[in-house]
Design an enzyme around this catalytic site. Structure first.
Site, PDB file in Angstrom:
ATOM      1  N   LYS A  47       0.846  -1.179   0.111  1.00  0.00           N
ATOM      2  CA  LYS A  47       0.076   0.131  -0.085  1.00  0.00           C
ATOM      3  C   LYS A  47       0.864   1.216   0.203  1.00  0.00           C
ATOM      4  O   LYS A  47       1.927   1.212   0.527  1.00  0.00           O
ATOM      5  CB  LYS A  47      -1.146  -0.310   1.318  1.00  0.00           C
ATOM      6  N   MET A  73     -10.446   6.073  -0.641  1.00  0.00           N
ATOM      7  CA  MET A  73      -9.910   5.413   0.667  1.00  0.00           C
ATOM      8  C   MET A  73      -9.137   6.583   1.745  1.00  0.00           C
ATOM      9  O   MET A  73      -9.255   6.481   2.917  1.00  0.00           O
ATOM     10  CB  MET A  73      -8.973   4.176   0.374  1.00  0.00           C
ATOM     11  N   LEU A  75      -5.580   6.957   1.751  1.00  0.00           N
ATOM     12  CA  LEU A  75      -4.424   6.284   2.192  1.00  0.00           C
ATOM     13  C   LEU A  75      -4.357   5.618   3.482  1.00  0.00           C
ATOM     14  O   LEU A  75      -3.361   5.873   4.291  1.00  0.00           O
ATOM     15  CB  LEU A  75      -3.285   7.457   2.035  1.00  0.00           C
ATOM     16  N   CYS A 132      -2.379   9.992  -5.996  1.00  0.00           N
ATOM     17  CA  CYS A 132      -3.740   9.751  -5.125  1.00  0.00           C
ATOM     18  C   CYS A 132      -4.457  10.878  -5.288  1.00  0.00           C
ATOM     19  O   CYS A 132      -4.373  12.167  -4.771  1.00  0.00           O
ATOM     20  CB  CYS A 132      -3.271   9.578  -3.832  1.00  0.00           C
ATOM     21  N   LYS A 169       4.015   6.080 -10.139  1.00  0.00           N
ATOM     22  CA  LYS A 169       2.708   5.781 -10.476  1.00  0.00           C
ATOM     23  C   LYS A 169       1.672   7.113 -10.949  1.00  0.00           C
ATOM     24  O   LYS A 169       1.951   8.143 -10.075  1.00  0.00           O
ATOM     25  CB  LYS A 169       1.819   5.213  -9.055  1.00  0.00           C
ATOM     26  N   VAL A 197      -2.424   3.402 -15.030  1.00  0.00           N
ATOM     27  CA  VAL A 197      -2.766   4.600 -14.435  1.00  0.00           C
ATOM     28  C   VAL A 197      -3.207   4.330 -13.293  1.00  0.00           C
ATOM     29  O   VAL A 197      -3.837   3.152 -12.796  1.00  0.00           O
ATOM     30  CB  VAL A 197      -3.764   5.315 -15.154  1.00  0.00           C
ATOM     31  N   GLY A 254      -5.325  -1.010 -14.710  1.00  0.00           N
ATOM     32  CA  GLY A 254      -6.581  -0.198 -15.235  1.00  0.00           C
ATOM     33  C   GLY A 254      -7.648  -1.242 -15.780  1.00  0.00           C
ATOM     34  O   GLY A 254      -7.377  -1.489 -17.170  1.00  0.00           O
ATOM     35  N   GLY A 255      -8.740  -1.679 -15.346  1.00  0.00           N
ATOM     36  CA  GLY A 255      -9.596  -2.550 -15.863  1.00  0.00           C
ATOM     37  C   GLY A 255      -9.426  -3.918 -16.347  1.00  0.00           C
ATOM     38  O   GLY A 255      -9.752  -4.621 -17.296  1.00  0.00           O
ATOM     39  N   THR A 277      -9.216  -3.502  -8.707  1.00  0.00           N
ATOM     40  CA  THR A 277     -10.632  -3.911  -8.683  1.00  0.00           C
ATOM     41  C   THR A 277     -10.909  -5.242  -8.440  1.00  0.00           C
ATOM     42  O   THR A 277     -11.557  -5.620  -7.603  1.00  0.00           O
ATOM     43  CB  THR A 277     -11.678  -2.965  -9.898  1.00  0.00           C
TER      44      THR A 277
HETATM   45  C1  SIN Z   1      -6.301   5.987  -1.141  1.00  0.00           C
HETATM   46  O1  SIN Z   1      -5.876   5.449  -0.464  1.00  0.00           O
HETATM   47  O2  SIN Z   1      -7.261   6.937  -1.134  1.00  0.00           O
HETATM   48  C2  SIN Z   1      -6.073   5.351  -2.867  1.00  0.00           C
HETATM   49  C3  SIN Z   1      -4.662   5.678  -3.106  1.00  0.00           C
HETATM   50  C4  SIN Z   1      -4.544   6.204  -4.467  1.00  0.00           C
HETATM   51  O3  SIN Z   1      -5.452   6.323  -5.287  1.00  0.00           O
HETATM   52  O4  SIN Z   1      -3.485   6.295  -4.871  1.00  0.00           O
END
Ligand code: SIN
Length: 317
Positions: A47, A73, A75, A132, A169, A197, A254-255, A277
């Protein structure tokens, strides 16, 4: 199907499978990281970590959607020291690379985190998250080219001195000028890979029956993932492959729900493929399923390894 090889090499690290998790999906806790170790994923990616541990945004902050997901989320993570400390343990149990994703909340936080993690030999590379979309008041650095350059200037001094491979990223881009501006910056630095992405930020999903948003943070705005983003993800993989592909590796994200989705990312130029996902929805068993589907499709096409078709997307005259 044993003739079909889907191994890959990223930042000099050998992956038995080109498929692994995206930062954020099933990689926050020790248990989740161990699940990835035991799965067919070719690499364990943590993470995105911050200086301090974070609980993240208020719940509900993730929702499955008909063609993907929305999340804000914020982070949630156990802090950079945890993801550094667990590296040794992961290496004792699993013979696959371990990368740590870094998403400091400030310029200085990023430098502190990277200075520390760069010195841990069991961490094989760092993925700096420039994208993010879910921290209220914090813009996505990858959309600010000046900030990106300033950050890369400082970060690369550390990673070069410590000889720690660095990847980025990226957020999705939508304009050819932006692809070119970002590629021009990236290629001036010793970046080993870019992951294209992150989620498409600040999307809004509405439940018409309830006349309401579906997640709590930021008034319902969140990053969208899954099939909604696949064409945008493929476009980003392709464009950055055209602009950087000779020197910097591209990781597609992605997808990706099926082996054929992964095939398309590789055809567009990806050297490996991350899953978000589908991993959240199905769990780490998704890696074995998608691997089988990819191998089956490659065998049908007569390909023995991913380099046989990587980047070889045909365009029309
Ligand atoms: C998140 O923890 O909000 C997602 C992290 C991200 O999209 O880089």
């Amino acid at each position: 199907m044993d003739m079909v090889d889907i191994s890959a090499s990223i930042a000099g690290q050998k992956l038995q499978s080109c498929l692994f998790n995206a930062a954020g999906a099933h990689c926050v806790t020790r248990g989740e990281l161990f699940d990835l170790g035991k799965s067919r994923a070719g690499l364990i990616l943590s993470k995105s970590c911050t200086l301090e541990p974070r609980k993240g945004n208020p719940e509900p902050r993730y929702k499955d959607l008909p063609y993907g997901s929305i999340n804000s989320m914020g982070l949630p993570n156990q802090g950079y020291l945890f993801y550094g400390k667990i590296a040794k343990e992961l290496k004792q149990h699993f013979s696959k690379p371990y990368f740590v994703s870094v998403s400091g909340l400030s310029f200085e936080d990023n430098l502190t985190i990277i200075e520390h993690l760069s010195q841990i030999k069991e961490i094989d590379a760092l993925e700096l998250n420039l994208s993010c979309p879910n921290i209220p008041g914090k813009p996505q650095v990858g959309y600010d080219f000046e900030q990106t350059e300033k950050l890369l200037d400082a970060v690369c001094k550390i990673t070069e001195m410590r000889k720690k491979p660095l990847g980025l990223k990226l957020p999705p881009y939508f304009d050819f000028v932006h692809f070119e501006q970002m590629a021009e910056i990236i290629q001036r630095y010793p970046v080993k890979f870019v992951t294209c992405v992150n989620s498409i930020g600040n999307a809004l999903f509405i439940d018409p029956e309830e006349e309401q948003v579906v997640i709590k943070p930021k008034g319902g705005f969140g990053g969208i993932g899954g099939y909604y983003v696949k064409p945008t993800a493929l476009a980003n993989v392709r464009k950055f492959y055209e602009l950087l592909g000779n020197r910097i590796q591209i990781i597609g994200c992605g997808g990706v729900k099926t082996g054929i989705d992964a095939f398309e990312h590789i055809l567009a130029g990806a050297s490996a493929v991350q899953i978000a996902t589908a991993l959240v929805q199905e769990g780490p068993g998704c890696f074995a399923r998608i691997e089988e589907e990819l191998k089956e499709f490659m065998e049908r096409k007569g390909y023995e390894k991913i380099e046989d078709f990587r980047g070889r997307l045909k365009v029309m005259d």
